[in-house]
Motif scaffolding. Sequence first.
Motif, mmCIF file in Angstrom:
data_model
loop_
_atom_site.group_PDB
_atom_site.id
_atom_site.type_symbol
_atom_site.label_atom_id
_atom_site.label_comp_id
_atom_site.label_asym_id
_atom_site.label_seq_id
_atom_site.Cartn_x
_atom_site.Cartn_y
_atom_site.Cartn_z
ATOM 1 N N ASP A 40 0.816 -1.214 0.000
ATOM 2 C CA ASP A 40 0.000 0.000 0.000
ATOM 3 C C ASP A 40 0.847 1.261 0.000
ATOM 4 O O ASP A 40 0.411 2.319 -0.457
ATOM 5 N N SER A 41 2.068 1.168 0.522
ATOM 6 C CA SER A 41 2.985 2.305 0.529
ATOM 7 C C SER A 41 4.408 1.760 0.444
ATOM 8 O O SER A 41 4.792 0.896 1.231
ATOM 9 N N ALA A 44 6.884 2.596 5.280
ATOM 10 C CA ALA A 44 6.635 2.025 3.955
ATOM 11 C C ALA A 44 7.590 0.867 3.719
ATOM 12 O O ALA A 44 8.651 0.772 4.346
#
Length: 307
Positions: A156-157, A183
Amino acid sequence: MQDHGTTEANARTVARASEALAELLDRPLPAGLYLVATPIGNLTDISLRALAVLSRAPLIAAEDTRHSRKLLSHYNISAELTPYHEHNAARERPKLLARIDAGYAVALISDAGTPLVSDPGYKLVREALDAGLMVTSIPGPSAALAALTSAGLPTDSFLFGGFLPPKSGPRQARLTALKDTPATLIFFETAPRLAKSLADMAAVLGPREAVIARELTKLHETLHRGTLDALAAQIDAQPVKGEVAVVIAPPRAEEAQVDDARLTADLEAALGAMSLRDAVRAVTDAHGVKRARVYELGLALSKRDRS
C-alpha cells in the motif's frame, strides 16, 4: 495435450493480438520523446505499444546499444540506435532535443525495465518538457515493482531507494535516514556487495522481514525470504550471482508512530527516578519500540548531561 477448442481459442488470441499490433503500426508516430519500458529478462514481456513505438521511431536512444540490439533483432526492428548514458548525456542531449524539435520521434530505452528508474534520462525529459516538446511514457516491465509484488510484503505504501552507497559508512547513514519511513523499502544491489549491504541493513533496521529477488523473469529467478540478519548470514555463506532487488518490510506500525522527540522526553522523565538501563526498559515497554533505538537516545542524553 490441448483439445481442438483450446487450439482454436489460442489461434483467435494470436490473431487479435496481431490485428491490434497491425493497427498500431499503421498509425503515424507524432514527434516527441517516447519513454519505452523494455523487458527485464524475458523478451516476451514487452507490450504491443512498445513494439509499435520502437518499430516506427526513426531513432532509438539506448543506454547500451549492444545490449538493446538483441531485443530489437529478436523482433526484427531495424531503427537507428544511438547511445545515451551517463558518460555522454551532456553531449548527446542537445542533439536528441534538436531531432525532436525538427519533427522526429525519439524513443528512449534503458538496458532493462522502465527508463529513468536507476537509469539516465531525467535531464532529457526535463529539458524536453521545458522546451515544450511532447513526452510520452509507454509503461511496462519494472524490476522494482516485480520484486515488490512478488515479495508478499505490504504494497500500500513503498519507497524505491535505488542503489545504496557502495561504502558501509554512507550506506548505514542512508539506511538510518530511512529506517522510520512507514513504507516497504526497495533497493537494487550488485551481487558482489549484497552480503555486506544486508549486514548493514540488519544492523540499522533490525531483524525485519525481507526478500531478495534475483534474476526476475529469467530462467533462474529465485526469491529468498527471511529476516535481514538471517539473509545476511545466508548470502555471506553462499554468495549469489546476477541482478538483485531487496525488498524490506516497513517498521512496526506502533514504532513508526512514535518519534524520537517523544521517546527522548519520556526518557528524561524516567531518568529522574531510575538508572539508564531501567529507564530504557521502561520506555521500550511503554511504546513497544526497539530497545536499541531507545538505548541510543539514552546514551545521547547522558553525553549531553555530562558536557
